[in-house]
Write an enzyme that holds these catalytic residues in place. Structure first.
Site, short mmCIF file in Angstrom:
data_model
loop_
_atom_site.label_atom_id
_atom_site.label_comp_id
_atom_site.label_asym_id
_atom_site.label_seq_id
_atom_site.Cartn_x
_atom_site.Cartn_y
_atom_site.Cartn_z
N ASP A 17 0.90 -1.15 -0.14
CA ASP A 17 -0.01 -0.02 0.00
C ASP A 17 1.14 1.16 -0.18
OD1 ASP A 17 -2.25 1.44 0.13
OD2 ASP A 17 -2.92 1.12 2.25
N HIS A 34 2.58 3.30 -9.01
CA HIS A 34 2.62 1.95 -9.26
C HIS A 34 3.59 1.50 -10.13
CE1 HIS A 34 -1.59 2.16 -7.46
NE2 HIS A 34 -2.06 2.90 -8.62
N LEU A 128 12.21 -19.65 -5.49
CA LEU A 128 11.04 -18.80 -4.67
C LEU A 128 9.91 -18.90 -5.49
CD1 LEU A 128 10.79 -16.35 -2.40
CD2 LEU A 128 10.87 -14.95 -4.41
C1 FPP Z 1 -1.95 0.12 -3.11
O1 FPP Z 1 -1.66 1.39 -3.24
C2 FPP Z 1 -1.43 -0.58 -4.26
C3 FPP Z 1 -2.18 -1.18 -5.43
C4 FPP Z 1 -3.74 -1.04 -5.59
C5 FPP Z 1 -1.46 -1.69 -6.43
C6 FPP Z 1 -0.16 -2.25 -6.34
C7 FPP Z 1 0.58 -2.62 -7.48
C8 FPP Z 1 1.81 -2.84 -7.75
C9 FPP Z 1 2.91 -2.65 -6.56
C10 FPP Z 1 2.50 -2.71 -8.72
C11 FPP Z 1 2.30 -4.20 -9.40
C12 FPP Z 1 0.98 -4.70 -9.77
C13 FPP Z 1 0.82 -4.66 -11.26
C14 FPP Z 1 -0.65 -4.30 -11.62
C15 FPP Z 1 1.92 -5.24 -12.00
P1 FPP Z 1 -2.82 2.77 -3.48
O2 FPP Z 1 -2.83 2.94 -4.83
O3 FPP Z 1 -3.86 2.22 -2.48
O4 FPP Z 1 -1.71 3.75 -2.72
P2 FPP Z 1 -2.32 5.03 -1.79
O5 FPP Z 1 -3.06 4.34 -0.40
O6 FPP Z 1 -1.26 5.78 -1.42
O7 FPP Z 1 -3.52 5.50 -2.54
#
Ligand code: FPP
Length: 240
Positions: A17, A34, A128
């Site tokens: 997150d 992301h 892994l």
């Molecule tokens: C949460 O951060 C993260 C996500 C919803 C996506 C996680 C994805 C990745 C780390 C990349 C790998 C994924 C793919 C699709 C290849 P948030 O957007 O909720 O952050 P915030 O809480 O700061 O808004």
């Protein structure tokens, strides 16, 4: 078993997150966060391997993420395609076996084909196991497992459900990490995290580096896992 093997979790699961906030703090679009999140995931997978972790499960796209703004959803789908093309060959070289966990029917044919290809390419790897939860929700998983058992006319028991769940190929996570400062499970591994240790980090996912992983593993090593038993029982078992 070496001393370190006792304290390194076999299976780590992560709610990654904070990508959006990481980008917003830099006045950049959320998708940049992301993209940075993919870099962080690569770094973390490598660090896990080096530390002897055998299974890493990450929450990349939840069943509820479809409710985000349309451009962020399509950006994440596109990013999955780019990440597959860019990251899978290296992960394969490093001996990582990739599984995608989640509902696939509502994904585009192109994304579905990419997931299947990555799984087939890495199927023989053993260093892994990387489970990428994509269009995944813990409630979806329990419901699909129950539906599969019902369709086969099988009795629904803890053991049969366990075998029908999407993560039946790995043991339950020992340690669940959530970055980004929030303290909730957000429909991740509802069944499998029953006895997991939890670790919450204030770091945003793109900032979660090997040192942060070491802090999480060190905190885990201090925990006493009781699985419903008393501390005295556990201490008694540990005695020579
Ligand atoms: C949460 O951060 C993260 C996500 C919803 C996506 C996680 C994805 C990745 C780390 C990349 C790998 C994924 C793919 C699709 C290849 P948030 O957007 O909720 O952050 P915030 O809480 O700061 O808004």
């Amino acid at each position: 078993m070496s001393a370190s093997a006792k304290v390194v979790p076999h299976h780590i699961a992560i709610v990654m997150d904070g990508n959006g906030r990481w980008a917003a703090r830099r006045f950049m679009p959320r998708l940049v966060g992301h993209k940075q999140g993919v870099e962080s995931l690569r770094r973390c997978a490598r660090a896990c391997q080096q530390r002897g972790v055998r299974v890493l499960t990450v929450f990349a796209f939840s069943s509820e993420n479809w409710n985000r703004p349309q451009d962020e959803v399509s950006g994440l789908m596109e990013l999955m395609g780019v990440a597959l093309a860019r990251e899978v060959p290296d992960l394969h070289k490093e001996g990582v076996r990739i599984h995608f966990v989640g509902e696939r029917a509502s994904l585009s044919e192109k994304v579905r084909a990419g997931l299947a290809q990555a799984e087939a390419l890495t199927a023989g790897n053993t260093s892994l196991v990387l489970n990428v939860c994509f269009n995944y929700g813990g409630r979806w998983d329990v419901a699909q497992a129950a539906a599969a058992l019902a369709a086969r006319g099988e009795a629904i028991t803890e053991a049969s459900l366990d075998r029908a769940l999407a993560l039946a190929h790995v043991p339950d996570p020992d340690l669940v990490i959530r970055t980004g400062g929030e303290m909730r499970i957000s429909n991740f591994l509802l069944w499998q995290a029953a006895y997991s240790e939890f670790y919450f980090s204030d770091k945003l996912w793109p900032e979660f580096d090997a040192a942060a992983l070491d802090q999480a593993i060190a905190a885990y090593a201090q925990r006493e896992r009781r699985f419903g038993q008393t501390s005295a029982q556990i201490q008694g078992q540990a005695a020579p």
